[in-house]
Structure formats: structure tokens, C-alpha cells
Design an enzyme around this catalytic site. Structure first.
Site, PDB file in Angstrom:
ATOM      1  N   ALA A 330      -8.712 -56.349 122.213  1.00 61.60           N
ATOM      2  CA  ALA A 330      -8.965 -56.538 120.785  1.00 61.60           C
ATOM      3  C   ALA A 330      -9.153 -55.184 120.096  1.00 61.60           C
ATOM      4  O   ALA A 330      -8.563 -54.182 120.502  1.00 61.60           O
ATOM      5  CB  ALA A 330     -10.153 -57.469 120.574  1.00 61.60           C
ATOM      6  N   SER A 331     -10.028 -55.136 119.093  1.00 67.12           N
ATOM      7  CA  SER A 331     -10.145 -53.934 118.257  1.00 67.12           C
ATOM      8  C   SER A 331     -10.827 -52.764 118.949  1.00 67.12           C
ATOM      9  O   SER A 331     -10.860 -51.660 118.391  1.00 67.12           O
ATOM     10  CB  SER A 331     -10.902 -54.277 116.974  1.00 67.12           C
ATOM     11  OG  SER A 331     -10.164 -55.206 116.202  1.00 67.12           O
TER      12      SER A 331
END
Length: 655
Positions: A330-331
Site C-alpha cells: 500500500a502507501s
């Protein structure tokens, strides 16, 4: 008139000569036989003396193997994590027992021994000699030992024997890192035979099956000893003639801090996830916990089918070591993608884009949504990391292309083993055109590159890899291989030693070549943005670290597990639990001269993302690590823009 019979006169001389000749021949025969007999006796007594003496001694003298004591395992502060604990076993010598069935029945009633254990006893009895002890029940409690001791006179042939068995005092807290030992099986025997180690395990019952117990088996096991004993014609030992004591295995001192492990377990209570904490200065793993876990002691004594099925069929999958299992990053991956963008001059720190809530590839209808539906407006690199702006990194990834992204990410160790001293590590998946062609025999699409820019698509990383990559980032390219072993200690045979006072041999490990950037300032640009993510009011990780006395930096992430429609809104309460988003977070502290890096992964959170779920876990780990120490950024000249972001004096402890 009948004729008279002639009288024959005997020739005594001729008869004497005949007898003499026969006697002589017989004497020669006897002499020859005696010569043959004496020749054989001479051969047996003189020529073959050593041969038959050896054969006689081999029947009378036996060489019995003696197992070495397994090395102990300690944490970095000398806390014992794995020991050899005496286990009391009830054994019966059949030939000393008048009625074996009655004895077993009475003992079982006295000590509450199950029919299952009784059946196993009689199975073992069939293959054992009557003068050798057969185990009826192992792991007697203190109460059972006392109860038997009082009644022992009633059961001739029954005795209690003590053995050393592996014991993990912290149970499930250390299983996924330490692993466990268990009984040697046929596959182990084949491997030992192939490796030429079977002789050294002649008296050993258990072997490392998982984790450090398996990885450092040769160091922990030690060297076998021997006893030369005299036995009678039935094989019973009469006396010990000589002995060579075994050499105990070496003790291990780990980089782990058991108190940090405890905090990790408490922070993950009721959740499925993992925590990895590393000291970026040397790569030592400070904490490595996967939740839920299980008690490795169950396997030491042989886990029951019921208990094993319970672990195997649990929906929470406690047997999986989540610290080395792949998750979509993810981020948390955005700082690394930013490094790639800066290095390839796709962006500068001042480059801005207008985030209107979605991104669209020219000529393609699909819209790639930002987590903030109305967008972030005009954002530069620093703001994009602070606010975790998806659109900024969609655009950056598309402009970079998958080849440049995967090449740069490989430098940070993604898609490769970290080199940690565990055999169970996963490589994760670093997607590329070559990888997809080899895996699916399909071409790579631009839309997949866009998703890779925010750590989605096919990309998976382990929490350990995330911690390692973050360590490389904070070290500005210097790579320290993560490891659990800190030092080894030799133990003198037959002597108890003070672990703290013993001389330790530090664990030596080669570091890999550093990651070098064309512009060294790019490291600071990204690290500053991560610092803002934690310290700046309104940034994604700020709420979790309000009030800390140390200066932390980090990056949040929320990994989508199940696909949503283009205009479909994510509502966790309406989604099946195992399809909810994962919460991810990476952090380090202090910002200047980092001492600890933490990576957290939490599965299927009910509400919020990495900032609300994973960041508080990292905070608890860091709070424990730093204690009451107050650590603040001192060199404002290196990070001049940080002063703009503090809404209160950091020395007051309220940032």
C-alpha cells in the site's frame, strides 16, 4: 580211512612285523593329527589372538553414545528464552515386575494415566527387551511424582527417571522467531545420513524443526560423547569402564528484546498481524512478533492430533509466520517510489499536480480514485507523502514505467530474501514485465503500473522487507542485513556458567553494497516528508504520535484486499471480514541518528487505515524502546522547513 588234517605252524615273526608296521602307520597318523591340532591351537592362541580377543570384547564391552546438552538461547538482555528443563518420566522394567498388567492398571489408577498412554506402553513393550525400562508416562507433575514416591514400595520395577527436554518459558511469544525442536523422524534421519551427521545424533531424540532452532541446529546441538561399558550375555550393563563426556552446544544471545516482544503481543491483541522492529545501525532485529501465535512447547513433547487440527483449521491461521509473509505494501511504498521519481528526474521536490480525486490515463475510461474522494488540490512531493495522495503517485508511476520502478525497488531488497537467519522467509513479489510474462504468460499493462505506484496490483512485501527497506532509507543507502543472532557462548562440559559473565563471540555478518543515488539530497527530501507525516498537524500519522518525547517519522498505508467497482464506496462494516483493508505503517526514530525502525501490518481492520490502526502499535513499541528519554531534532539548518509545521514548541512534548 580218512585223511588226517595238516596242522599249520604260525609264523610269529611275520605277524610281529605286520603289527609293527601297522602300529607305526597308526602312530604317524596320530602324530599328524596332533600336529594339526596343535597347529590350530597355536593359530587360535597366537596368530588369531588379537582377532578373537576383539570379537570377545565386542560382545562383552559396548560403546554407548551420550547425548550432549543443547545450547540455551537468551535475549539481548540475558533473559532466558529457551532452556533444557528436567522432565520426569515413569518407567517400568518388565523383568522386575511379577504381573505387568496389574502393575500398569494400578499405577494408571493412582496417577490418572489415560488408556491411550497405557496402550502406547504395551506397544513399546513388545519391541523392548525385558530388562530395559519402558516409558509409561512422561511429564509427570510434581504432585504425581510425590504421590508415586510415597507408594513406590508397592510397585517393584517401576521408577521415575529425569530427562532434559526443551522448554520455552515465554510460550507463544517467541515461537515464530525461535521455532521449536521435536522428535527426529524418518525424513530427519535421511537428511542427517546424507549430511554425514547421523553418528553425532546417535543418542539425540529431538532436532530443530523451525526458526532459529532449525537454522542454528549445528551450533546448538553440540558433539556426542561415549561411555565404554561392560555387559553380560543378556546385554545388561554391569559396569562403566571409561567415558568421554559430550561437548554441550553453544549458547545463543539474540538481538531480540523480550520486553518489546511483550509490547508487540499486547498491541496486536485481538488482531491478525505482525510487528518487526530493527536497529538500523547494525541490522539487529529487536522485535519480531506474529499474531496470533501458538505454544511451541506443544511440539516438543509431540502434539496430539486434536491440538494440531485445532491449529491447522483455525480461521486465524496461527501457524503462519506473518512477519515473513507477503502483504500488499500500500502507501508505505510511496517514499521509495518518490526516490525513483527523483533519481530519474521525472519529478523535483517542487513538482506539483492538481489532485481532483481521481486519475485517468489518456484514452482509457477507467478512473483511478484517490482515498479522498474530492481530492487534495495542488500537491508537491512533500504534501503528497504527508497526505498520502494517491493521484500524485498514480501519475508518477505512469511516467516512470514499471521497469524503472521494479529496478529501483529491487535495490531496496523487495522481491528478494533479506538474508535473515531464518529458513522460513518469503521473497514476496516484485512485479515486472518479465515476472508477469513468466508467471501468467501475459503482457504488462499501463493500468497495472498505475496501481503499483500506490503499492497495489501484484506487489507483495513482507513486514521484514518493509523494515529492511526503511532501514536502508534512513541509512541513506547503507544496507545492514537483518539478523537475530547477536553472539555465541561456548559452555564447558560439566560446568554451569554465568551467561552474563561468560565470554561471547560476536556474530559477524557481511553487509551488502550500498544503494547509491545520483543526488544525495534526494534522501533528505523523502525523509523530511516522512518526518512531516508524523510531526505535522493534519498529516496522516500525526494523531498517533501526539505527546511523544522522541522525534519520530513514518508513513501510513491502507492496502485494499478486495476489488471495488469504479464508483463503489468502501464500507468496512458491509464487507466480509477477510476482505476488509489491511492497515500498514513504517516508522523510525529518532529522526536524526535513528536507533529503531518499525514495520506493522494488521489484517482486515474494521475502521480506519494505517494511521488509525497500525501507527498506534508502532508508537507502543517505540514508547517501550525509548522509555523516559527525551530526543528532539537539534539541527534545524538541515531541515529548515520543519519549524513551519510545529504548532507548539517540541521541547514541551506536545508535537
Amino acid at each position: 580211512m580218512a585223511r588226517r588234517k595238516r596242522v599249520t605252524i604260525r609264523n610269529h615273526s611275520a605277524e610281529a612285523n605286520l603289527f609293527a608296521r601297522r602300529a607305526f602307520i597308526a602312530l604317524i597318523g596320530v602324530i599328524i593329527m596332533l600336529l594339526i591340532l596343535f597347529s590350530n591351537i597355536y593359530d587360535l592362541e597366537v596368530n588369531s589372538y588379537e582377532k578373537y580377543k576383539t570379537r570377545s570384547n565386542s560382545n562383552r564391552i559396548k560403546l554407548l553414545p551420550v547425548a550432549p546438552n543443547r545450547g540455551l538461547i537468551y535475549d539481548r538482555n540475558g533473559v532466558l528464552l529457551a532452556e533444557n528443563k528436567p522432565v520426569y518420566s515413569l518407567e517400568i522394567i518388565p523383568e522386575q515386575t511379577d504381573d505387568i498388567k496389574a502393575t500398569v492398571a494400578e499405577l494408571s489408577e493412582l496417577l490418572n494415566i489415560s488408556p491411550e498412554h497405557q496402550a502406547k506402553f504395551f506397544n513399546r513393550l513388545r519391541s523392548n527387551r525385558r530388562f530395559k525400562p519402558v516409558e509409561l508416562f512422561a511429564r509427570l507433575s510434581d504432585h504425581q511424582v510425590a504421590l508415586f514416591s510415597v507408594n513406590q514400595h508397592k510397585y517393584p520395577g517401576a521408577t521415575i527417571e529425569a530427562y532434559l527436554k526443551r522448554y520455552y518459558p515465554f510460550a507463544d511469544l517467541t515461537t515464530h522467531s525461535l521455532g521449536y525442536v521435536a522428535r527426529i523422524n524418518s525424513r530427519d534421519e535421511i537428511k542427517l545420513e546424507e549430511a554425514g551427521k547421523s553418528e553425532n545424533y546417535a543418542a539425540t531424540r529431538n532436532i530443530g524443526k523451525l526458526g532459529l532452532e532449525r537454522y542454528y541446529e549445528d551450533i546448538l546441538h553440540g558433539t556426542i560423547g561415549h561411555q565404554e561399558v561392560e555387559v553380560n550375555n543378556k546385554g545388561r550393563v554391569i559396569r562403566t569402564l571409561s567415558s568421554t563426556p559430550p561437548i554441550p552446544g553453544k549458547d545463543l544471545t539474540l538481538t531480540l528484546d523480550i520486553e518489546l516482544q511483550m509490547i508487540a503481543k499486547r498491541a496486536l491483541s485481538g488482531k491478525r498481524g505482525a510487528v518487526v522492529a530493527i536497529d538500523p545501525r547494525d541490522g539487529g532485529v529487536l522485535a519480531m512478533y506474529s499474531n496470533p501465535s501458538y505454544d511451541g512447547n506443544l511440539f516438543v513433547h509431540g502434539i496430539s492430533s486434536k491440538n494440531y487440527k485445532k491449529l491447522l483449521n483455525s480461521k486465524d491461521l496461527p501457524l503462519i509466520n506473518r512477519t515473513v509473509q507477503g502483504y500488499p505494501p500500500a502507501s508505505t511504498i510511496k517514499p521509495f517510489v518518490a526516490i525513483a521519481g527523483l533519481e530519474h528526474e521525472i519529478i523535483t521536490p517542487e513538482s506539483k499536480i492538481n489532485d481532483i480525486g481521481w486519475y485517468q490515463i489518456e484514452g482509457v475510461e477507467k478512473k483511478y480514485r484517490d482515498w479522498k474522494r474530492w481530492g487534495h488540490g495542488w500537491v508537491d512531493l512533500t504534501t503528497a507523502i504527508e497526505q498520502s495522495c494517491n493521484v500524485y503517485f498514480y501519475d508518477l508511476a505512469y511516467k516512470l514505467g514499471i521497469t524503472k520502478i521494479s529496478t529501483m525497488m529491487a535495490k531496496f531488497g523487495f522481491g528478494e530474501y533479506t538474508g535473515i537467519d531464518l529458513h522460513e522467509e518469503s521473497r514476496g513479489i516484485l512485479p515486472s514485465e518479465e515476472w508477469k510474462r513468466g508467471r501468467f504468460n501475459q503482457p504488462w499493462y499501463a493500468g497495472e503500473t498505475v496501481s503499483v505506484g500506490i503499492g497495489q496490483s501484484f506487489w507483495t512485501v513482507t513486514p521484514l522487507q518493509l523494515a529492511q527497506a526503511t532501514s536502508i532509507l534512513v541509512n541513506q543507502g547503507e544496507i545492514k542485513t537483518p539478523h537475530l543472532l547477536r553472539a555465541t557462548t561456548e559452555v564447558e562440559a560439566g560446568f554451569a556458567t554465568d551467561h552474563q559473565a561468560s565470554e561471547q563471540t560476536p556474530y559477524q555478518i557481511e553487509d551488502k553494497p550500498p544503494v547509491q543515488l545520483k543526488n544525495h539530497q534526494h534522501w533528505n527530501e523523502v525523509l523530511d516528508a516522512m518526518h512531516n507525516t508524523v510531526q505535522k498537524v493534519g498529516a496522516t500519522a500525526h494523531p498517533a504520535f501526539v505527546g511523544t518525547q522522541y522525534d519520530a517519522a513514518g508513513k501510513t498505508g491502507s492496502a485494499q484486499v478486495a476489488s471495488l467497482g469504479e464508483d463503489e464506496e468502501y464500507e468496512a462494516e458491509k464487507i466480509q471480514e477477510n476482505k476488509r483493508d489491511n492497515a500498514m505503517f513504517i516508522a523510525f526514530a529518532p529522526y536524526e541518528n535513528p536507533e529503531i525502525v518499525v514495520a506493522v501490518a494488521i489484517e482486515n481492520v474494521a475502521k480506519g487505515g494505517g494511521g488509525a490502526n497500525a501507527a498506534p502499535v508502532a508508537r507502543q513499541i517505540m514508547d517501550q524502546y525509548f522509555g523516559n528519554r527525551v530526543i528532539e531534532s537539534q539541527n534545524i539548518a538541515i531541515h529548515p522547513h520543519h519549524s513551519e509545521h510545529y504548532h507548539m514548541n517540541p521541547r514541551q512534548g506536545g508535537h
